[in-house]
Motif scaffolding. Structure first.
Motif, PDB file in Angstrom:
ATOM      1  N   GLY A  36      81.576 -35.264  96.565  1.00  0.00           N
ATOM      2  CA  GLY A  36      82.763 -35.199  97.412  1.00  0.00           C
ATOM      3  C   GLY A  36      84.037 -35.408  96.627  1.00  0.00           C
ATOM      4  N   ARG A  37      85.126 -35.635  97.349  1.00  0.00           N
ATOM      5  CA  ARG A  37      86.398 -35.849  96.673  1.00  0.00           C
ATOM      6  C   ARG A  37      87.169 -36.988  97.335  1.00  0.00           C
ATOM      7  N   LEU A  38      87.950 -37.681  96.514  1.00  0.00           N
ATOM      8  CA  LEU A  38      88.816 -38.751  96.974  1.00  0.00           C
ATOM      9  C   LEU A  38      90.151 -38.150  97.375  1.00  0.00           C
ATOM     10  N   THR A  39      90.655 -38.524  98.550  1.00  0.00           N
ATOM     11  CA  THR A  39      91.844 -37.858  99.090  1.00  0.00           C
ATOM     12  C   THR A  39      93.077 -38.744  99.138  1.00  0.00           C
ATOM     13  N   GLY A  40      92.940 -40.034  98.881  1.00  0.00           N
ATOM     14  CA  GLY A  40      94.120 -40.889  98.924  1.00  0.00           C
ATOM     15  C   GLY A  40      93.757 -42.347  98.807  1.00  0.00           C
ATOM     16  N   ALA A  68      83.308 -38.668 105.778  1.00  0.00           N
ATOM     17  CA  ALA A  68      84.740 -38.749 105.509  1.00  0.00           C
ATOM     18  C   ALA A  68      85.266 -40.115 105.924  1.00  0.00           C
ATOM     19  N   GLY A  69      86.437 -40.438 105.386  1.00  0.00           N
ATOM     20  CA  GLY A  69      87.122 -41.668 105.752  1.00  0.00           C
ATOM     21  C   GLY A  69      88.602 -41.512 105.483  1.00  0.00           C
ATOM     22  N   GLN A  70      89.414 -42.266 106.213  1.00  0.00           N
ATOM     23  CA  GLN A  70      90.852 -42.235 105.971  1.00  0.00           C
ATOM     24  C   GLN A  70      91.466 -43.562 106.419  1.00  0.00           C
ATOM     25  N   GLN A 108      89.432 -45.134 109.635  1.00  0.00           N
ATOM     26  CA  GLN A 108      88.385 -44.416 110.356  1.00  0.00           C
ATOM     27  C   GLN A 108      87.300 -43.957 109.386  1.00  0.00           C
ATOM     28  N   LEU A 109      86.063 -43.941 109.900  1.00  0.00           N
ATOM     29  CA  LEU A 109      84.905 -43.483 109.136  1.00  0.00           C
ATOM     30  C   LEU A 109      84.168 -42.427 109.943  1.00  0.00           C
ATOM     31  N   TYR A 152      81.297 -41.704 114.453  1.00  0.00           N
ATOM     32  CA  TYR A 152      82.699 -41.924 114.118  1.00  0.00           C
ATOM     33  C   TYR A 152      83.054 -43.360 114.463  1.00  0.00           C
ATOM     34  N   ALA A 153      83.678 -44.065 113.523  1.00  0.00           N
ATOM     35  CA  ALA A 153      84.070 -45.452 113.736  1.00  0.00           C
ATOM     36  C   ALA A 153      85.569 -45.587 113.571  1.00  0.00           C
ATOM     37  N   ASP A 154      86.195 -46.233 114.534  1.00  0.00           N
ATOM     38  CA  ASP A 154      87.611 -46.583 114.467  1.00  0.00           C
ATOM     39  C   ASP A 154      87.670 -48.088 114.226  1.00  0.00           C
ATOM     40  N   LEU A 155      87.844 -48.485 112.956  1.00  0.00           N
ATOM     41  CA  LEU A 155      87.686 -49.879 112.580  1.00  0.00           C
ATOM     42  C   LEU A 155      88.812 -50.744 113.135  1.00  0.00           C
TER      43      LEU A 155
END
Length: 632
Positions: free
Chosen positions: A130-134, A171-173, A202-203, A209-212
């Motif tokens: 995968g890739r790191l986005t931020g 994914a995560g952000q 979020q994960l 889907y998790a909204d931490l």
């Protein structure tokens, strides 16, 4: 490390220091993901005491993963007697301090401050596609670089981290985390360990889907990266007073879940649903639920579907989209694909299925030979009558026939049924026997049928089937037969205009999508003679797109409130959005709908053989809710 087209230039400065320029057109270091990276290092080299050298300058890498060190200031101190090299690199808000022994430069202790996560893209490339986005990374880590990979461990913190796996299933952000992490890529398989406190962000993992929350939750994993995917040998998650689970998981390279075994989970509703279950349940057709209670248990899914599950519910209530709701669910189920399990008891205070309320009951269940079976018949109140569940066998594996049951319904009050479904109110009873109900591949088929005793006659429903019963677009199919319905009672309920006599009819090959008809073959016929009011004549004429027979005198019709008839018949075959209309029999310019009797002699003829279904529905609504038109 392999360097190509290397150049080193040293020039003496007036004060005795050296001006150094080092360039390499191509640098390859597979263990950290470098491929054809351009390097340029410029600065001043000076002696600073016995055996001590310093370097102050600038480093620029071209093509490094994530834009690593594209424009950074570098300060180095080499102490030969202390066998140590200290390196400090600063680029904007990012600072990296590293200490390396001179006799083992493959080992380093590194302190990171606001390091962009994208700079680690190359380091993780071997272990993850995968890739790191931020986001950024801070902390202190130890790093050992060997010919066959790297070892790294340390205490770190992540700020607003973002990533996405290949295929978009992982994914995560906006993630914030702190704790200890280790990475080892020197063995046959890469191994990642993490013991982290997470908050915010979020994960996404496949459909989960998790909204931490904004408080710390604990995550511990031990992941082994293999050619076919990633095995989480340890997976432990705790959100205090909300959700806890402990188990193992296998992910495919695209982020899909190949195997998940949660030996234990505890969920407190509604918080666990809001934070972690809402998106997943929405994919199954259960969106915007209202929940309460507590669930405890475990689950095991592999490549062949469900392998085992057990749960215990404590006063659980779930209500949502009108398809399925439960209140006061208590007890549990225990099922295994491979082993027989102990008897369990599960009951509820109220169960709603498509707004049909079933009363309180409980039953005993046992898993034997991979099937979960009801051990004794269950009886539950429903709309003034009773539903008898004689037997039920459920195969949760998803292969072949999932569910088989037999049931019977007695003395259901049709008036209560009309209230529940929002129909016009009329009286009667509903009963029937379903000797076989099968559920497989999201498709329900019923043997037998249901019989409604209404309007002095009977309505029989047979060949019922339902696809996607819990989805957003359920598809219903079946046949409906009507025998000797009292037209006077029927037309008074639907405010169609009064007709007396008896009605027979059928609706064959009925197909409804999201409860709207898309296909059927309907035929309605009267049995025996009767009378029909002016309003009913007008409405039948409107529905059939016809008119009175030639020669009928309006002035005469106004003298009568009703007319005698010998026969009435109307048919409609719906295909697509068009209804093929017909009546009792063809006539020269259409089809006969009403065959009159006596004086004045009334004949109604339909002229439109094809009618748009939306137009026909609009005509029926106008007929039922209209203001009583008068024939002139």
């Amino acid at each position: 490390m392999q360097l190509k087209q290397v150049h080193l230039r040293l020039d003496q400065n007036p004060e005795g220091s050296l001006r150094m320029t080092f360039t390499a057109a191509s640098v390859d270091m597979p263990t950290v993901g470098w491929r054809r990276v351009g390097m340029r290092l410029t600065g001043t080299v000076a002696r600073s005491g016995k055996g001590i050298w310093t370097f102050d300058g600038h480093a620029a890498l071209q093509g490094a993963p994530g834009g690593l060190l594209a424009d950074s200031d570098v300060h180095m101190i080499m102490n030969v007697e202390a066998n140590n090299l200290d390196v400090a690199m600063v680029q904007g808000a990012t600072r990296v301090d590293a200490a390396l022994p001179l006799d083992q430069p493959s080992h380093a202790r590194i302190k990171l401050d606001k390091l962009p996560l994208q700079w680690l893209q190359g380091l993780l490339a071997k272990a993850w596609s995968g890739r790191l986005t931020g986001g950024s990374l801070s902390g202190t880590v130890a790093l050992d670089v060997a010919s066959d990979g790297i070892r790294s461990s340390g205490d770190v913190s992540l700020s607003h981290a973002g990533f996405e796996g290949e295929g978009g299933k992982l994914a995560g952000q906006g993630l914030n985390a702190s704790g200890r992490m280790t990475l080892d890529t020197t063995g046959a398989n890469d191994v990642v360990n993490a013991d982290l406190s997470l908050h915010d962000g979020q994960l996404l993992l496949n459909t989960f889907y998790a909204d931490l929350p904004d408080h710390d939750v604990h995550l511990a994993i031990e992941a082994v990266v293999q050619t076919y995917g990633t095995t989480l040998r340890t997976l432990r998650f705790t959100d205090p007073d909300t959700l806890h689970f402990n188990g193992t998981m296998v992910l495919g390279n695209d982020g899909s879940v190949r195997n998940i075994h949660l030996s234990r989970f505890n969920a407190s509703l509604p918080t666990a649903y809001q934070r972690y279950g809402k998106a997943w349940l929405a994919t199954l057709g259960f969106a915007d639920l209202t929940t309460s209670g507590r669930l405890d248990g475990g689950m095991w899914l592999d490549a062949n579907g469900w392998r085992a599950f057990h749960f215990r519910a404590s006063d659980v209530s779930i209500r949502g989209n009108g398809r399925l709701a439960v209140e006061g669910l208590d007890g549990g189920l225990d099922w295994s694909r491979d082993n027989d399990r102990p008897v369990t008891t599960l009951g509820w205070q109220k169960l709603d299925f498509y707004r049909i309320a079933l009363g309180a009951t409980k039953g005993q269940w046992q898993s034997r030979q991979g099937r979960l079976s009801l051990l004794a018949p269950m009886t539950m109140p429903v709309l003034g009558g009773h539903l008898f569940l004689h037997e039920l066998d459920w195969n949760p594996t998803g292969k072949g026939q999932h569910l088989q049951t037999s049931l019977a319904i007695t003395d259901v009050d049709v008036r209560q049924l009309c209230d529940a479904l929002g129909w016009p109110k009329f009286s009667g009873t509903l009963a029937g026997a379903i000797p076989g109900l099968r559920y497989a591949d999201d498709h329900v088929e019923l043997e037998g049928g249901l019989s409604l005793s209404v309007f002095g006659g009977f309505v029989n429903v047979t060949r019922l089937s339902l696809q996607h019963p819990f989805g957003n677009t359920p598809v219903l199919a079946g046949d409906i037969g009507m025998q000797r319905l009292d037209l006077a009672s029927l037309t008074s309920v639907f405010d169609f205009g009064r007709i007396t006599g008896r009605l027979d009819g059928s609706v064959d090959n009925l197909r409804m999508v999201d409860w709207s008809p898309v296909a059927f073959k309907a035929s309605l016929r009267t049995e025996g003679e009767g009378r029909i009011s002016q309003r009913a004549v007008k409405n039948l004429t409107s529905v059939g797109g016809g008119g009175m027979a030639a020669g009928l005198q309006g002035a005469v019709l106004k003298l009568f409130d009703s007319f005698g008839y010998q026969r009435i018949g109307l048919s409609c075959t719906l295909e697509g959005a068009v209804c093929q209309m017909s009546g009792l029999e063809p006539v020269d310019d259409g089809y006969l709908i009403v065959d009159g009797r006596g004086l004045p002699h009334l004949t109604v003829i339909g002229h439109q053989h094809q009618v748009s279904w939306p137009t026909l529905v609009a005509r029926l609504k106008a007929a039922i809710h209209g203001g009583g038109p008068v024939i002139k």
